[in-house]
Design a protein around this motif. Structure first.
Motif, PDB file in Angstrom:
ATOM      1  N   ALA B 266       0.837  -1.206   0.000  1.00  0.00           N
ATOM      2  CA  ALA B 266       0.000   0.000   0.000  1.00  0.00           C
ATOM      3  C   ALA B 266       0.872   1.257   0.000  1.00  0.00           C
ATOM      4  O   ALA B 266       0.597   2.225  -0.713  1.00  0.00           O
ATOM      5  N   LEU B 267       1.922   1.220   0.810  1.00  0.00           N
ATOM      6  CA  LEU B 267       2.810   2.391   0.889  1.00  0.00           C
ATOM      7  C   LEU B 267       3.547   2.622  -0.421  1.00  0.00           C
ATOM      8  O   LEU B 267       3.845   3.763  -0.787  1.00  0.00           O
ATOM      9  N   ASN B 268       3.827   1.528  -1.126  1.00  0.00           N
ATOM     10  CA  ASN B 268       4.613   1.652  -2.355  1.00  0.00           C
ATOM     11  C   ASN B 268       3.756   1.857  -3.605  1.00  0.00           C
ATOM     12  O   ASN B 268       4.289   2.010  -4.699  1.00  0.00           O
ATOM     13  N   ARG B 269       2.424   1.831  -3.405  1.00  0.00           N
ATOM     14  CA  ARG B 269       1.547   1.977  -4.570  1.00  0.00           C
ATOM     15  C   ARG B 269       1.797   3.318  -5.257  1.00  0.00           C
ATOM     16  O   ARG B 269       1.824   3.428  -6.462  1.00  0.00           O
ATOM     17  N   PHE B 270       1.940   4.367  -4.434  1.00  0.00           N
ATOM     18  CA  PHE B 270       2.275   5.690  -4.986  1.00  0.00           C
ATOM     19  C   PHE B 270       3.621   6.111  -4.416  1.00  0.00           C
ATOM     20  O   PHE B 270       3.987   5.691  -3.320  1.00  0.00           O
ATOM     21  N   ASP B 271       4.315   6.946  -5.121  1.00  0.00           N
ATOM     22  CA  ASP B 271       5.587   7.460  -4.617  1.00  0.00           C
ATOM     23  C   ASP B 271       5.276   8.613  -3.661  1.00  0.00           C
ATOM     24  O   ASP B 271       5.168   9.769  -4.070  1.00  0.00           O
ATOM     25  N   LEU B 272       5.109   8.269  -2.373  1.00  0.00           N
ATOM     26  CA  LEU B 272       4.674   9.262  -1.383  1.00  0.00           C
ATOM     27  C   LEU B 272       5.729  10.323  -1.094  1.00  0.00           C
ATOM     28  O   LEU B 272       5.437  11.338  -0.469  1.00  0.00           O
ATOM     29  N   ARG B 273       6.948  10.075  -1.550  1.00  0.00           N
ATOM     30  CA  ARG B 273       7.981  11.089  -1.335  1.00  0.00           C
ATOM     31  C   ARG B 273       7.668  12.342  -2.140  1.00  0.00           C
ATOM     32  O   ARG B 273       8.033  13.454  -1.732  1.00  0.00           O
ATOM     33  N   LYS B 274       6.990  12.169  -3.268  1.00  0.00           N
ATOM     34  CA  LYS B 274       6.736  13.324  -4.127  1.00  0.00           C
ATOM     35  C   LYS B 274       5.767  14.332  -3.500  1.00  0.00           C
ATOM     36  O   LYS B 274       6.066  15.518  -3.448  1.00  0.00           O
ATOM     37  N   PRO B 275       4.572  13.860  -3.002  1.00  0.00           N
ATOM     38  CA  PRO B 275       3.717  14.856  -2.343  1.00  0.00           C
ATOM     39  C   PRO B 275       4.367  15.470  -1.106  1.00  0.00           C
ATOM     40  O   PRO B 275       4.176  16.651  -0.820  1.00  0.00           O
ATOM     41  N   TRP B 276       5.159  14.651  -0.375  1.00  0.00           N
ATOM     42  CA  TRP B 276       5.841  15.189   0.809  1.00  0.00           C
ATOM     43  C   TRP B 276       6.776  16.328   0.395  1.00  0.00           C
ATOM     44  O   TRP B 276       6.764  17.409   0.983  1.00  0.00           O
ATOM     45  N   ALA B 277       7.573  16.071  -0.632  1.00  0.00           N
ATOM     46  CA  ALA B 277       8.520  17.092  -1.097  1.00  0.00           C
ATOM     47  C   ALA B 277       7.777  18.291  -1.684  1.00  0.00           C
ATOM     48  O   ALA B 277       8.198  19.440  -1.499  1.00  0.00           O
ATOM     49  N   ALA B 278       6.651  18.030  -2.360  1.00  0.00           N
ATOM     50  CA  ALA B 278       5.891  19.134  -2.976  1.00  0.00           C
ATOM     51  C   ALA B 278       5.373  20.087  -1.901  1.00  0.00           C
ATOM     52  O   ALA B 278       5.441  21.318  -2.052  1.00  0.00           O
ATOM     53  N   ILE B 279       4.868  19.521  -0.787  1.00  0.00           N
ATOM     54  CA  ILE B 279       4.380  20.388   0.305  1.00  0.00           C
ATOM     55  C   ILE B 279       5.552  21.212   0.853  1.00  0.00           C
ATOM     56  O   ILE B 279       5.432  22.413   1.103  1.00  0.00           O
ATOM     57  N   GLY B 280       6.699  20.563   1.035  1.00  0.00           N
ATOM     58  CA  GLY B 280       7.873  21.260   1.553  1.00  0.00           C
ATOM     59  C   GLY B 280       8.312  22.393   0.636  1.00  0.00           C
ATOM     60  O   GLY B 280       8.605  23.499   1.092  1.00  0.00           O
ATOM     61  N   VAL B 281       8.318  22.120  -0.660  1.00  0.00           N
ATOM     62  CA  VAL B 281       8.744  23.148  -1.614  1.00  0.00           C
ATOM     63  C   VAL B 281       7.767  24.332  -1.569  1.00  0.00           C
ATOM     64  O   VAL B 281       8.176  25.496  -1.548  1.00  0.00           O
ATOM     65  N   MET B 282       6.461  24.036  -1.491  1.00  0.00           N
ATOM     66  CA  MET B 282       5.468  25.115  -1.432  1.00  0.00           C
ATOM     67  C   MET B 282       5.649  25.938  -0.158  1.00  0.00           C
ATOM     68  O   MET B 282       5.560  27.163  -0.167  1.00  0.00           O
ATOM     69  N   LEU B 283       5.891  25.246   0.959  1.00  0.00           N
ATOM     70  CA  LEU B 283       6.110  25.925   2.245  1.00  0.00           C
ATOM     71  C   LEU B 283       7.281  26.903   2.138  1.00  0.00           C
ATOM     72  O   LEU B 283       7.175  28.078   2.514  1.00  0.00           O
ATOM     73  N   HIS B 284       8.385  26.409   1.572  1.00  0.00           N
ATOM     74  CA  HIS B 284       9.571  27.274   1.500  1.00  0.00           C
ATOM     75  C   HIS B 284       9.420  28.380   0.456  1.00  0.00           C
ATOM     76  O   HIS B 284       9.967  29.465   0.641  1.00  0.00           O
ATOM     77  N   LEU B 285       8.671  28.095  -0.608  1.00  0.00           N
ATOM     78  CA  LEU B 285       8.415  29.165  -1.578  1.00  0.00           C
ATOM     79  C   LEU B 285       7.571  30.261  -0.924  1.00  0.00           C
ATOM     80  O   LEU B 285       7.820  31.452  -1.112  1.00  0.00           O
ATOM     81  N   GLY B 286       6.588  29.839  -0.130  1.00  0.00           N
ATOM     82  CA  GLY B 286       5.742  30.797   0.594  1.00  0.00           C
ATOM     83  C   GLY B 286       6.583  31.652   1.530  1.00  0.00           C
ATOM     84  O   GLY B 286       6.440  32.883   1.565  1.00  0.00           O
ATOM     85  N   ILE B 287       7.473  31.003   2.263  1.00  0.00           N
ATOM     86  CA  ILE B 287       8.359  31.729   3.189  1.00  0.00           C
ATOM     87  C   ILE B 287       9.210  32.737   2.412  1.00  0.00           C
ATOM     88  O   ILE B 287       9.358  33.888   2.811  1.00  0.00           O
ATOM     89  N   LEU B 288       9.741  32.274   1.286  1.00  0.00           N
ATOM     90  CA  LEU B 288      10.628  33.111   0.474  1.00  0.00           C
ATOM     91  C   LEU B 288       9.916  34.382   0.010  1.00  0.00           C
ATOM     92  O   LEU B 288      10.495  35.471   0.019  1.00  0.00           O
ATOM     93  N   VAL B 289       8.645  34.238  -0.350  1.00  0.00           N
ATOM     94  CA  VAL B 289       7.923  35.381  -0.916  1.00  0.00           C
ATOM     95  C   VAL B 289       7.497  36.381   0.165  1.00  0.00           C
ATOM     96  O   VAL B 289       7.668  37.588   0.000  1.00  0.00           O
TER      97      VAL B 289
END
Lengths: 225, 353
Positions: B266-289
């Motif tokens: 179940a954990l490997n069905r989707f690459d869960l690292r991608k949404p995790w990283a996407a949230i992190g990138v959005m968080l840091h982009l928000g901080i940057l702006v």
């Protein structure tokens, strides 16, 4: 490099990496400066947090007031530190030498009672504003005062006032202002403290009205030059 | 007791096996370049704002604060004087440049770390969270073979700027762990009622109003349409940080995928690292702006580079042939090494990709 080819090397390496991992995890736990700093507990922000937490716990069926919660948390913090301190001790030297310390508590309790630095000079018997944060009109020394390191430094005075740090900073600012404004007779440095308004009041068009000055320091312009 | 001992031995063997993986050095090389550029820009911004003699020189010599002289380099240079500060800053500029171009291997990383740490350990009130992330990264670069490719070291060694030479993967794993610990620790520090569940999730609204951090007037976030968005962002941020440790579970599930099992599948069905990283990138982009916290977002993005693994097909285990192997031969040697000598339960050639 013979050591790296020794059959025991993978095990030695595994032990050293395990030490690093343990150090990273243990030193990321809150330390004494975060848990039991009396200055922090006295700030308006911390008092507001305690009041809200007590109200929430009371609503959840555990009646407690702000003072009672403070005592309980303080003693829990003491108990936690008796475990955390000896646990962290073996890793301190390693972290001190390698800079591999972890401590990021960013916005743990967002400031709701900020303090802005205000600098004024007295010329011809009248005080004139020299610096106000985010002001294009009173923007003296903005390049330095609005650098992220300086902003963070100044922001600390709202979170937990440290007298010596403030006095040294005020003296430095006064000296610089006096040097750059030869006509000034005095320099004044102080903190403008106010409460940030909640969204509904800002939306209604209100602006902070409870502002007051704190920690005023006045220097004769001759003295600090 | 016997069962406990055999479990410990099994765990230790798996740990040793995990740390024996080798992979192409591209991710760590990119990490090195990014860290060097962030550290270089942090030093340049101090020069540009004319703050070197303000923040890194003691009050006795005209600086802002009384500073610590505990760092050995500072003692060696005679204290927090203007000459010492400029010597350290000048050395820092040279060393971060060398680190960026990849000359001098681990020694450059070690010297850069000591110089940067000497500067930023002047006074706790004058440092930022990003300084800690920079020194942590520099230490990991001391441990890593980060100049195996994309470096002048590589050019001197092979005549080319790039190489398929395999390097130990564990420093990259430590970078990922560092990232997880950073988020988890900061999430656990956020105990204020404005962050935690059961409250009004207004934390980010208050952060946006703070004169210390905001770049511009953020009172528009009080609006009836915007404030709920800040509440949603607050909740997402808190949960994402507190549950960051689960990223390690995702990696574990991928690492042991061959063992099967319902949860793992179940954990490997989707690459869960991608949404995790996407949230992190959005968080840091928000901080940057919207928030001025210096190069904090940039240094975080540098860490994210290690979430991107080198091509998985080339990952191999320790073995005499792996050192200096080219990409085409490394895959075959990895299988040979793993099948003949590995006692791990992980599939041959698997790694934390």
């Amino acid at each position: 490099m013979a050591l790296l080819r020794h059959p025991a090397w993978p095990h030695v390496r595994a032990g050293l990496v395990a030490f690093h991992v343990l150090s990273l995890v243990v030193l990321s736990l809150p330390g004494a400066g975060t848990v039991n700093d009396p200055q922090r507990w006295k700030t308006e922000n911390a008092r507001t947090d305690l009041r809200q937490m007590a109200a929430r716990l009371t609503a959840w069926g555990w009646p407690i007031d702000e003072r009672g919660l403070e005592r309980a948390l303080w003693s829990a913090g003491d108990a936690y530190l008796t475990v955390q301190r000896p646990l962290a001790a073996p890793f301190e030297a390693y972290a001190g030498l390698t800079g591999s310390r972890q401590g990021w508590t960013m916005f743990a309790s967002p400031q709701r009672h900020p303090a802005e630095l205000h600098v004024d000079i007295e010329q011809d018997g009248r005080w004139q504003p020299l610096y106000r944060p985010h002001s294009d009109e009173h923007a003296w020394n903005r390049e330095q005062l609005e650098h992220n390191r300086f902003r963070k430094f100044l922001g600390r005075f709202a979170r937990g006032f440290h007298q010596r740090h403030y006095d040294e900073a005020a003296r430095w600012l006064a000296r610089k202002a006096a040097r750059e404004h030869p006509g000034a007779s005095r320099v004044r440095v102080r903190l403008w403290r106010y409460s940030t308004l909640p969204p509904e009041r800002v939306h209604a068009g209100e602006r902070p009205s409870d502002g007051r000055y704190e920690h005023e320091r006045v220097f004769a312009a001759e003295a600090p030059r | 007791m016997k069962r406990l001992w055999s479990a410990i031995v099994r765990l230790w063997t798996a740990w040793v096996e995990l740390l024996s993986h080798r992979e192409p050095g591209t991710s760590l090389a990119c990490f090195r370049i990014a860290i060097a550029l962030v550290a270089l820009s942090a030093l340049l911004s101090m020069i540009a704002a004319d703050l070197v003699e303000v923040m890194w020189v003691d009050a006795a010599y005209g600086g802002l604060q009384t500073l610590s002289t505990r760092h050995w380099l500072v003692s060696l240079l005679g204290g927090r004087t203007p000459a010492a500060a400029w010597t350290l800053v000048g050395s820092g500029l040279v060393l971060t440049s060398l680190l960026a171009v990849g000359l001098g291997g681990r020694l450059t990383a070690l010297l850069t770390l000591q110089v940067y740490y000497a500067l930023t350990s002047a006074q706790g009130t004058l440092t930022g969270g990003y300084d800690t992330l920079i020194t942590n990264a520099l230490w990991l670069l001391v441990l890593a073979e980060s100049t195996a490719t994309l470096s002048l070291d590589c050019r001197r060694r092979t005549g080319r700027f790039t190489s398929d030479r395999l390097v130990p993967a564990w420093p990259r794993y430590l970078v990922i762990l560092q990232l997880v610990v950073v988020y988890c620790a900061t999430g656990l520090h956020k105990l204020s009622p404005v962050w935690t569940p059961g409250g009004d999730c207004s934390a980010l609204y208050w952060v946006f109003q703070e004169p210390t951090w905001r770049r511009f007037d953020m009172s528009f976030t009080a609006g009836p349409w915007v404030f709920p968005l800040t509440q949603l962002a607050t909740a997402v941020t808190w949960w994402w940080e507190v549950l960051a440790l689960l990223l390690l579970v995702v990696y574990w599930a991928r690492y042991t995928a061959a063992r099967g099992g319902r949860v793992r599948r179940a954990l490997n069905r989707f690459d869960l690292r991608k949404p995790w990283a996407a949230i992190g990138v959005m968080l840091h982009l928000g901080i940057l702006v919207v928030i001025n916290v210096g190069p904090f977002s940039w240094i975080s993005f540098a860490y994210y580079l290690c979430l991107i693994p080198p091509r998985p097909a080339t990952a191999v285990h320790d073995g005499p042939e792996a050192h200096g192997a080219t990409r085409s031969t490394s895959v075959s040697t990895s299988v040979a090494t793993s099948t003949s000598s590995s006692s791990s339960e992980s599939p041959p050639g698997s790694s934390l990709t």
